[in-house]
Enzyme design. Structure first.
Site, PDB file in Angstrom:
ATOM      1  N   THR A 210     -54.262 -66.314  -0.964  1.00  0.00           N
ATOM      2  CA  THR A 210     -52.830 -65.708  -0.489  1.00  0.00           C
ATOM      3  C   THR A 210     -52.491 -64.599  -0.897  1.00  0.00           C
ATOM      4  O   THR A 210     -51.615 -63.749  -0.518  1.00  0.00           O
ATOM      5  CB  THR A 210     -51.678 -66.722  -0.574  1.00  0.00           C
ATOM      6  OG1 THR A 210     -51.922 -67.000  -1.988  1.00  0.00           O
ATOM      7  CG2 THR A 210     -51.720 -67.877   0.086  1.00  0.00           C
TER       8      THR A 210
ATOM      9  N   SER B  17     -47.964 -71.885  -2.810  1.00  0.00           N
ATOM     10  CA  SER B  17     -48.408 -72.077  -1.355  1.00  0.00           C
ATOM     11  C   SER B  17     -49.327 -73.330  -1.192  1.00  0.00           C
ATOM     12  O   SER B  17     -49.280 -73.781   0.161  1.00  0.00           O
ATOM     13  CB  SER B  17     -49.209 -70.811  -1.204  1.00  0.00           C
ATOM     14  OG  SER B  17     -50.081 -70.538  -2.068  1.00  0.00           O
TER      15      SER B  17
ATOM     16  N   CYS C 127     -61.776 -52.135  -9.659  1.00  0.00           N
ATOM     17  CA  CYS C 127     -61.519 -51.236  -8.549  1.00  0.00           C
ATOM     18  C   CYS C 127     -62.083 -49.749  -8.577  1.00  0.00           C
ATOM     19  O   CYS C 127     -62.694 -49.282  -7.766  1.00  0.00           O
ATOM     20  CB  CYS C 127     -60.265 -51.599  -7.979  1.00  0.00           C
ATOM     21  SG  CYS C 127     -58.801 -51.295  -8.999  1.00  0.00           S
TER      22      CYS C 127
ATOM     23  N   GLU D  77     -56.967 -50.497 -18.029  1.00  0.00           N
ATOM     24  CA  GLU D  77     -57.718 -49.823 -17.071  1.00  0.00           C
ATOM     25  C   GLU D  77     -58.633 -48.713 -17.480  1.00  0.00           C
ATOM     26  O   GLU D  77     -59.861 -48.564 -17.198  1.00  0.00           O
ATOM     27  CB  GLU D  77     -56.719 -49.238 -15.777  1.00  0.00           C
ATOM     28  CG  GLU D  77     -57.442 -48.779 -14.838  1.00  0.00           C
ATOM     29  CD  GLU D  77     -57.821 -49.910 -13.674  1.00  0.00           C
ATOM     30  OE1 GLU D  77     -57.542 -50.926 -14.083  1.00  0.00           O
ATOM     31  OE2 GLU D  77     -58.214 -49.678 -12.541  1.00  0.00           O
TER      32      GLU D  77
ATOM     33  N   LYS E 280     -61.503 -50.287 -19.132  1.00  0.00           N
ATOM     34  CA  LYS E 280     -62.631 -50.712 -18.123  1.00  0.00           C
ATOM     35  C   LYS E 280     -63.530 -49.639 -17.624  1.00  0.00           C
ATOM     36  O   LYS E 280     -64.378 -49.777 -17.556  1.00  0.00           O
ATOM     37  CB  LYS E 280     -61.980 -51.540 -17.025  1.00  0.00           C
ATOM     38  CG  LYS E 280     -61.170 -53.142 -17.600  1.00  0.00           C
ATOM     39  CD  LYS E 280     -60.549 -53.644 -16.172  1.00  0.00           C
ATOM     40  CE  LYS E 280     -59.603 -54.722 -16.442  1.00  0.00           C
ATOM     41  NZ  LYS E 280     -58.640 -55.166 -15.677  1.00  0.00           N
TER      42      LYS E 280
ATOM     43  N   HIS F 203     -57.754 -45.781  -3.895  1.00  0.00           N
ATOM     44  CA  HIS F 203     -57.361 -45.201  -5.330  1.00  0.00           C
ATOM     45  C   HIS F 203     -58.451 -43.674  -5.389  1.00  0.00           C
ATOM     46  O   HIS F 203     -59.729 -43.533  -4.967  1.00  0.00           O
ATOM     47  CB  HIS F 203     -58.359 -45.976  -6.562  1.00  0.00           C
ATOM     48  CG  HIS F 203     -57.651 -47.213  -6.891  1.00  0.00           C
ATOM     49  ND1 HIS F 203     -56.145 -47.589  -6.251  1.00  0.00           N
ATOM     50  CD2 HIS F 203     -58.123 -48.281  -7.429  1.00  0.00           C
ATOM     51  CE1 HIS F 203     -56.088 -48.727  -6.884  1.00  0.00           C
ATOM     52  NE2 HIS F 203     -57.052 -49.206  -7.579  1.00  0.00           N
TER      53      HIS F 203
HETATM   54  N1  LIG Z   1     -55.623 -55.542  -5.974  1.00  0.00           N
HETATM   55  C1  LIG Z   1     -56.821 -54.817  -6.284  1.00  0.00           C
HETATM   56  O1  LIG Z   1     -56.931 -54.023  -6.004  1.00  0.00           O
HETATM   57  C2  LIG Z   1     -57.904 -55.439  -7.061  1.00  0.00           C
HETATM   58  C3  LIG Z   1     -58.993 -54.949  -7.306  1.00  0.00           C
HETATM   59  C4  LIG Z   1     -60.145 -55.499  -8.172  1.00  0.00           C
HETATM   60  C5  LIG Z   1     -59.878 -56.556  -8.561  1.00  0.00           C
HETATM   61  N2  LIG Z   1     -58.883 -57.342  -8.613  1.00  0.00           N
HETATM   62  C6  LIG Z   1     -58.710 -58.568  -9.176  1.00  0.00           C
HETATM   63  O2  LIG Z   1     -58.559 -59.467  -8.270  1.00  0.00           O
HETATM   64  C7  LIG Z   1     -57.668 -60.737  -8.539  1.00  0.00           C
HETATM   65  C8  LIG Z   1     -56.573 -60.937  -7.544  1.00  0.00           C
HETATM   66  O3  LIG Z   1     -55.894 -59.527  -7.376  1.00  0.00           O
HETATM   67  P1  LIG Z   1     -54.795 -59.810  -6.334  1.00  0.00           P
HETATM   68  O4  LIG Z   1     -54.439 -58.029  -6.292  1.00  0.00           O
HETATM   69  O5  LIG Z   1     -55.034 -60.384  -5.155  1.00  0.00           O
HETATM   70  O6  LIG Z   1     -53.723 -60.450  -6.899  1.00  0.00           O
HETATM   71  P2  LIG Z   1     -52.332 -60.909  -6.266  1.00  0.00           P
HETATM   72  O7  LIG Z   1     -51.751 -60.378  -4.933  1.00  0.00           O
HETATM   73  O8  LIG Z   1     -51.184 -61.246  -6.987  1.00  0.00           O
HETATM   74  O9  LIG Z   1     -52.770 -62.435  -5.762  1.00  0.00           O
HETATM   75  C9  LIG Z   1     -53.046 -63.641  -6.736  1.00  0.00           C
HETATM   76  C10 LIG Z   1     -53.629 -64.762  -6.001  1.00  0.00           C
HETATM   77  O10 LIG Z   1     -53.957 -65.789  -6.935  1.00  0.00           O
HETATM   78  C11 LIG Z   1     -53.021 -67.122  -6.638  1.00  0.00           C
HETATM   79  N3  LIG Z   1     -52.379 -67.400  -7.992  1.00  0.00           N
HETATM   80  C12 LIG Z   1     -51.750 -67.093  -8.910  1.00  0.00           C
HETATM   81  N4  LIG Z   1     -51.384 -67.734 -10.082  1.00  0.00           N
HETATM   82  C13 LIG Z   1     -52.050 -69.012  -9.835  1.00  0.00           C
HETATM   83  C14 LIG Z   1     -52.386 -70.101 -10.274  1.00  0.00           C
HETATM   84  N5  LIG Z   1     -51.777 -70.374 -11.546  1.00  0.00           N
HETATM   85  N6  LIG Z   1     -53.060 -70.913  -9.845  1.00  0.00           N
HETATM   86  C15 LIG Z   1     -53.850 -70.859  -8.672  1.00  0.00           C
HETATM   87  N7  LIG Z   1     -53.723 -69.683  -7.852  1.00  0.00           N
HETATM   88  C16 LIG Z   1     -52.904 -68.475  -8.484  1.00  0.00           C
HETATM   89  C17 LIG Z   1     -51.957 -66.769  -5.915  1.00  0.00           C
HETATM   90  O11 LIG Z   1     -51.628 -67.740  -5.007  1.00  0.00           O
HETATM   91  P3  LIG Z   1     -49.863 -67.767  -4.471  1.00  0.00           P
HETATM   92  O12 LIG Z   1     -49.685 -66.455  -3.527  1.00  0.00           O
HETATM   93  O13 LIG Z   1     -50.053 -68.996  -3.854  1.00  0.00           O
HETATM   94  O14 LIG Z   1     -48.911 -67.753  -5.725  1.00  0.00           O
HETATM   95  C18 LIG Z   1     -52.514 -65.346  -5.041  1.00  0.00           C
HETATM   96  O15 LIG Z   1     -53.120 -66.014  -4.175  1.00  0.00           O
HETATM   97  C19 LIG Z   1     -57.231 -60.228  -9.922  1.00  0.00           C
HETATM   98  O16 LIG Z   1     -58.007 -60.856 -11.095  1.00  0.00           O
HETATM   99  C20 LIG Z   1     -57.325 -58.885  -9.924  1.00  0.00           C
HETATM  100  O17 LIG Z   1     -57.464 -58.272 -11.119  1.00  0.00           O
HETATM  101  C21 LIG Z   1     -57.655 -56.839  -7.815  1.00  0.00           C
END
Ligand SMILES: NC(=O)c1ccc[n+]([C@@H]2O[C@H](COP(=O)([O-])OP(=O)(O)OC[C@H]3O[C@@H](n4cnc5c(N)ncnc54)[C@H](OP(=O)(O)O)[C@@H]3O)[C@@H](O)[C@H]2O)c1
Length: 357
Positions: free
Chosen positions: A13, A41, A151, A203, A206, A243
């Site tokens: 989600t 969710s 990213c 960041e 990384k 980015h």
């Molecule tokens: N955004 C970027 O550009 C990007 C790029 C590279 C890597 N990442 C990495 O990818 C990962 C996801 O990033 P995102 O941007 O998609 O984050 P996000 O929008 O905050 O989404 C987080 C997801 O994790 C779920 N979640 C949160 N807490 C949880 C828990 N305790 N148990 C199970 N599920 C849980 C959430 O579910 P609910 O909605 O049900 O709460 C949601 O589906 C992170 O590790 C981030 O560092 C992100």
């Protein structure tokens, strides 16, 4: 007809999870067996609980799926063979390790395992050979974990790999990073609207660390880091997706703009050679206009349709003596996250790494 591998999407989600759902719709090799989320969710119909922010509409059939709780048991019960993880790093680590122990093949966006010596950080055009580490994990644990890079690093590494044969001595990068990089609920509008924030936790570290791993070489003892120093300054800007990177590269010898542009444009890897479903025909696109790349115009670069957002755009190349300055742009949630993970899984499938027998 080919047998489609069943996949579970963890964090389905969230922003990255949504791009997995989008890119897996109608995929020739993978089909969704399970969508997982947090307590918020779980138990709800996906389309009713997701705050959809990815391109286009929620895929019709997937939208009707009931989101499952996130646990080893629910993933195993779903029959998934492959796991795409878009979980926060705070919870991804132990869960991904446990799933690997159950014989599952995990492709993760979380940073939890990126520094593990046995976990490869893969960008398929650059270091497909590092998947040998996944084969070694498979022999030891039954399953494996493969990470994609941070990213911004995805964009930077795709600019540096083609330039590497010209003899890179050092790199300085300054990033202008989109709001979506912080996740669906990452930043308050009050903080980022009409503002820039010159700090993104971890960041710069990384960006300093991960290119060395991706561009490093692998032998029987593990990865030998690419020995070129990368210094980074990172800034959050009020941009939705994409980015922008300002990159200054120092070479061992004088470099010409034209030679650099040709190297970037000509760059191809195994995904292109093997025509993998999510592979962009041209991984790095060089723009010659004076004000490109821009997030609004270039974030979705890449063709064919399935590879939109998978190309990195370079522009404003300027050289003087041993220095080259340029800008690059990477779609952070596609090439910087879900898209690279999916492309890596396509590569692993092609290399028979997803076979269980
Ligand atoms: N955004 C970027 O550009 C990007 C790029 C590279 C890597 N990442 C990495 O990818 C990962 C996801 O990033 P995102 O941007 O998609 O984050 P996000 O929008 O905050 O989404 C987080 C997801 O994790 C779920 N979640 C949160 N807490 C949880 C828990 N305790 N148990 C199970 N599920 C849980 C959430 O579910 P609910 O909605 O049900 O709460 C949601 O589906 C992170 O590790 C981030 O560092 C992100």
């Amino acid at each position: 007809m080919t047998h489609k591998r069943k996949v579970a999407v963890l964090g389905s989600t969230g922003l990255v999870g949504q791009h997995f759902v989008r890119m897996l719709d109608g995929h020739p090799d993978f089909k969704i067996a399970m969508l997982a989320g947090s307590e918020r969710s779980a138990g709800h119909v996906y389309a009713e609980v997701v705050d959809w922010a990815a391109d286009g509409e929620i895929p019709l059939n997937t939208g009707k799926t009931v989101v499952q709780p996130t646990s080893v048991e629910t993933v195993v019960a779903s029959g998934a063979e492959v796991v795409f993880s878009a979980l926060p790093a705070s919870i991804a680590g132990p869960l991904e390790t446990a799933l690997r122990g159950r014989g599952l093949f995990i492709f993760t966006n979380a940073s939890s395992h990126r520094a593990d010596p046995d976990v490869p950080v893969v960008i398929p055009e650059i270091n497909p050979d590092h998947l040998e580490l996944a084969a070694r994990q498979k022999r030891a644990h039954g399953g494996f974990i493969v990470a994609d890079s941070n990213c911004s690093t995805s964009g930077l590494a795709l600019l540096l790999a083609p330039l590497r044969p010209l003899g890179i001595r050092s790199v300085v990068v300054t990033t202008f990073q989109a709001i979506s990089g912080a996740g669906r609920r990452g930043l308050a509008a009050m903080d980022i609207a009409a503002n820039c924030i010159p700090f993104i936790p971890n960041e710069e570290e990384k960006l300093g660390r991960e290119p060395g791993r991706i561009l490093g070489t692998l032998d029987q003892n593990g990865i030998h880091l690419w020995p070129v120093p990368v210094r980074a300054n990172c800034c959050r800007v009020p941009v939705r997706d994409g980015h922008l990177l300002s990159v200054s590269v120092e070479f061992d010898r004088a470099v010409e703009e034209r030679a650099a542009a040709e190297a970037l444009t000509a760059f191809r890897g195994l995904p292109q050679e093997w025509n993998l479903p999510s592979a962009p025909a041209q991984p790095v696109i060089v723009r010659t206009e004076e004000a490109r790349p821009q997030p609004v115009l270039d974030a979705w670069a890449g063709s064919p349709e399935r590879a939109r957002g998978m190309a990195v755009t370079a522009g404003r190349l300027r050289s003087r003596d041993c220095f080259l300055d340029l800008f690059g742009l990477v779609h952070n949630t596609v090439r910087g996250a879900a898209g690279t993970c999916l492309l890596t899984a396509e590569l692993a499938l092609k290399q028979s790494l997803l076979d269980t027998k």
